[in-house]
Design a protein around this motif. Structure first.
Motif, PDB file in Angstrom:
ATOM      1  N   GLU A 203      11.821  72.472  39.147  1.00 23.95           N
ATOM      2  CA  GLU A 203      13.345  72.226  39.170  1.00 23.95           C
ATOM      3  C   GLU A 203      13.707  71.399  39.927  1.00 23.95           C
ATOM      4  OE1 GLU A 203      13.598  72.324  35.922  1.00 23.95           O
ATOM      5  OE2 GLU A 203      11.985  73.159  35.351  1.00 23.95           O
ATOM      6  N   THR A 204      13.699  71.485  41.353  1.00 25.76           N
ATOM      7  CA  THR A 204      13.600  70.917  42.405  1.00 25.76           C
ATOM      8  C   THR A 204      14.174  69.393  42.035  1.00 25.76           C
ATOM      9  OG1 THR A 204      14.777  71.122  44.593  1.00 25.76           O
ATOM     10  CG2 THR A 204      12.656  71.184  44.470  1.00 25.76           C
ATOM     11  N   ASP A 205      15.514  69.257  42.975  1.00 25.71           N
ATOM     12  CA  ASP A 205      15.274  67.631  43.567  1.00 25.71           C
ATOM     13  C   ASP A 205      14.918  66.930  44.401  1.00 25.71           C
ATOM     14  OD1 ASP A 205      17.518  68.092  45.193  1.00 25.71           O
ATOM     15  OD2 ASP A 205      19.081  68.849  43.993  1.00 25.71           O
ATOM     16  N   ASN A 264       7.783  62.712  42.544  1.00 26.44           N
ATOM     17  CA  ASN A 264       8.876  61.879  42.366  1.00 26.44           C
ATOM     18  C   ASN A 264       9.847  62.437  42.984  1.00 26.44           C
ATOM     19  OD1 ASN A 264       6.876  59.260  41.016  1.00 26.44           O
ATOM     20  ND2 ASN A 264       7.572  60.681  39.247  1.00 26.44           N
ATOM     21  N   GLN A 265      10.320  63.783  43.724  1.00 27.31           N
ATOM     22  CA  GLN A 265      11.028  64.610  44.011  1.00 27.31           C
ATOM     23  C   GLN A 265      11.397  64.008  46.186  1.00 27.31           C
ATOM     24  OE1 GLN A 265      12.816  64.854  41.532  1.00 27.31           O
ATOM     25  NE2 GLN A 265      11.914  66.218  40.709  1.00 27.31           N
ATOM     26  N   THR A 266      12.700  64.219  46.763  1.00 24.88           N
ATOM     27  CA  THR A 266      12.635  63.687  47.618  1.00 24.88           C
ATOM     28  C   THR A 266      11.702  64.726  48.611  1.00 24.88           C
ATOM     29  OG1 THR A 266      14.579  62.266  46.896  1.00 24.88           O
ATOM     30  CG2 THR A 266      13.987  63.171  49.659  1.00 24.88           C
ATOM     31  N   LYS A 267      11.161  64.669  49.482  1.00 22.16           N
ATOM     32  CA  LYS A 267      10.631  65.252  50.315  1.00 22.16           C
ATOM     33  C   LYS A 267      10.496  65.028  51.995  1.00 22.16           C
ATOM     34  CE  LYS A 267       6.266  63.969  48.070  1.00 22.16           C
ATOM     35  NZ  LYS A 267       7.332  64.062  46.637  1.00 22.16           N
ATOM     36  N   ILE A 268      12.212  65.406  52.298  1.00 24.78           N
ATOM     37  CA  ILE A 268      12.805  65.289  53.560  1.00 24.78           C
ATOM     38  C   ILE A 268      11.873  66.646  54.952  1.00 24.78           C
ATOM     39  CG2 ILE A 268      14.592  65.748  55.266  1.00 24.78           C
ATOM     40  CD1 ILE A 268      15.879  65.259  52.051  1.00 24.78           C
ATOM     41  N   LEU A 269      11.187  65.879  56.127  1.00 25.78           N
ATOM     42  CA  LEU A 269      10.359  66.326  57.205  1.00 25.78           C
ATOM     43  C   LEU A 269      10.769  65.941  58.524  1.00 25.78           C
ATOM     44  CD1 LEU A 269       8.156  65.707  55.200  1.00 25.78           C
ATOM     45  CD2 LEU A 269       6.643  65.429  56.727  1.00 25.78           C
ATOM     46  N   ILE A 270      11.863  67.258  59.381  1.00 28.48           N
ATOM     47  CA  ILE A 270      12.428  66.864  60.420  1.00 28.48           C
ATOM     48  C   ILE A 270      11.007  67.792  61.301  1.00 28.48           C
ATOM     49  CG2 ILE A 270      14.897  67.854  61.473  1.00 28.48           C
ATOM     50  CD1 ILE A 270      16.182  67.387  59.492  1.00 28.48           C
TER      51      ILE A 270
END
Length: 401
Positions: A203-205, A264-270
């Motif tokens: 359910e997340t973006d 199709n959801q954004t995956k941000i890695l730092i």
């Protein structure tokens, strides 16, 4: 200062103790005055005098700043020897330069919220990832910080501040934070796999994964990591796999095959970790670089694509990563304020996340590093493996009640 070391070389070699040598070696390794290979070379000496001679010669050949830093460490390690060598009139090494304060930079100390009008304006635009208020409520992030290592000399002093700052930023951006501290490589892998099954993902973006530790090119080091033994040394653990987590595993565990919930959801890695042991600078002449004229690669469309009615998905899509430095180089951390990367990310996100998409935010973080120049310290974060097909906005402070 190199001249000062040259003048006291003989007395230093004769009088320094093994305990002081060990502490000096740990300190200058941590300060990147020497690297692991140089330290190993120093330790190969058959006697304490040979080790001392190799240590002082290695440092003084690196110039005045390295020599000044070693003298300052000697003052802390062995004040008696420091005084006997007549180094008491030498000024202490200058502290590592720090970025200007947030107020001096004109940045916000807290996250500035977006407006409802800005969020509504972006809805239904085809080039922007959709974010509903229900999506916003289901945001989740993974935060892993390695601070204490089995070998104490690898402890990451100042990383506690990074963990605190990163957790606050993630929470302010609307993410539920799953936090882990001091993990081995296997435990990191297990944590990412468990995170990929989090019930909120459907359910997340977006998700954010922040991992902070020591590192090498392509890997993150677990807390049990040990350097390879020197030649002629043997150990029962020589055949053991190194405690290293491949960064590729994040893409695999959160990709469509193993984690369809994030399709199709954004995956941000730092990733805050070194990618080698080289300095992030080169010496340049005044002659301008000559651009090459290879031109753009041509593109030939495929004419023989057939459809067998099998649905396929891109193996890797909707990722964006920010790595703390360029390949093979080191990243830097202040012991009382944490890493430059996390400091700059917090500053930029607090001020600009209300209206900038993630790629623009990362660009502004990189720009901060371009503006921040001190002595021979250079570090440049790198956007890596970006497969975003649209723009992603955080909409911080969105009213989801």
């Amino acid at each position: 200062m190199a001249d000062k070391l040259a003048k006291v070389r003989r007395k230093f070699v004769e009088q320094v103790s093994i305990a002081t040598l060990d502490r000096l070696l740990d300190n200058i390794l941590e300060d990147h005055i020497v690297n692991d290979l140089e330290k190993d070379s120093i330790l190969k000496g058959n006697s304490s005098r040979e080790k001392a001679r190799c240590l002082i010669d290695t440092v003084r050949k690196k110039g005045d700043r390295a020599s000044m830093m070693m003298i300052a460490h000697l003052q802390n390690c062995d004040l008696t020897l420091y005084s006997e060598l007549g180094l008491g009139l030498v000024p202490p090494a200058p502290p590592a330069a720090e970025p200007r304060s947030i107020k001096e930079e004109g940045r916000s100390t807290t996250l500035i919220p977006t407006t409802e009008d800005f969020w509504r304006e972006k809805q239904n635009q085809k080039d922007i990832y959709p974010v509903t208020k229900d999506n916003y409520r289901n945001r989740v992030a993974l935060l892993i910080t390695n601070i204490k290592f089995t070998l104490e000399r690898f402890d990451r002093r100042g990383a506690e501040k990074d963990e605190e700052n990163a957790e606050k930023l993630l929470t302010d951006l609307g993410y539920e934070v799953v936090k882990h501290t001091n993990l081995t490589a296997k435990a990191i892998d297990d944590a990412v796999i468990k995170f990929s099954k989090h019930p909120k993902l459907r359910e997340t973006d977006s998700v954010m994964v922040v991992i902070m530790s020591h590192g090498k090119l392509g890997t993150i080091l677990g807390v049990d990591w040990k350097p390879k033994p020197r030649p002629l040394e043997t150990s029962k653990s020589d055949d053991e796999e190194p405690d290293e987590f491949p960064i590729d595993n994040i893409y695999k565990h959160l990709g469509p095959e193993e984690c369809p919930a994030l399709l199709n959801q954004t995956k941000i890695l730092i990733i805050q970790a070194c990618r080698g042991d080289e300095k992030g600078f080169v010496l340049l002449s005044d002659r301008p670089a000559v651009p090459d004229d290879d031109g753009l690669l041509g593109f030939s469309p495929e004419h023989d694509i057939e459809d067998d009615c099998l649905r396929t998905e891109h193996k890797e899509k909707d990722f964006i990563s920010l790595l703390s430095c360029t390949p093979d180089t080191v990243s830097y951390r202040l012991r009382h304020r944490g890493s430059f990367l996390i400091q700059f990310i917090v500053d930029v996100f607090n001020t600009a996340a209300r209206e900038d998409d993630i790629e623009e935010l990362f660009r502004k973080v990189m720009q901060r590093f371009e503006e921040f120049r001190t002595l021979n310290i250079r570090q440049m974060p790198t956007k890596d493996r970006c497969t975003l097909t649209k723009r992603f906005y955080f909409y911080p402070g969105l009213n989801v009640v």
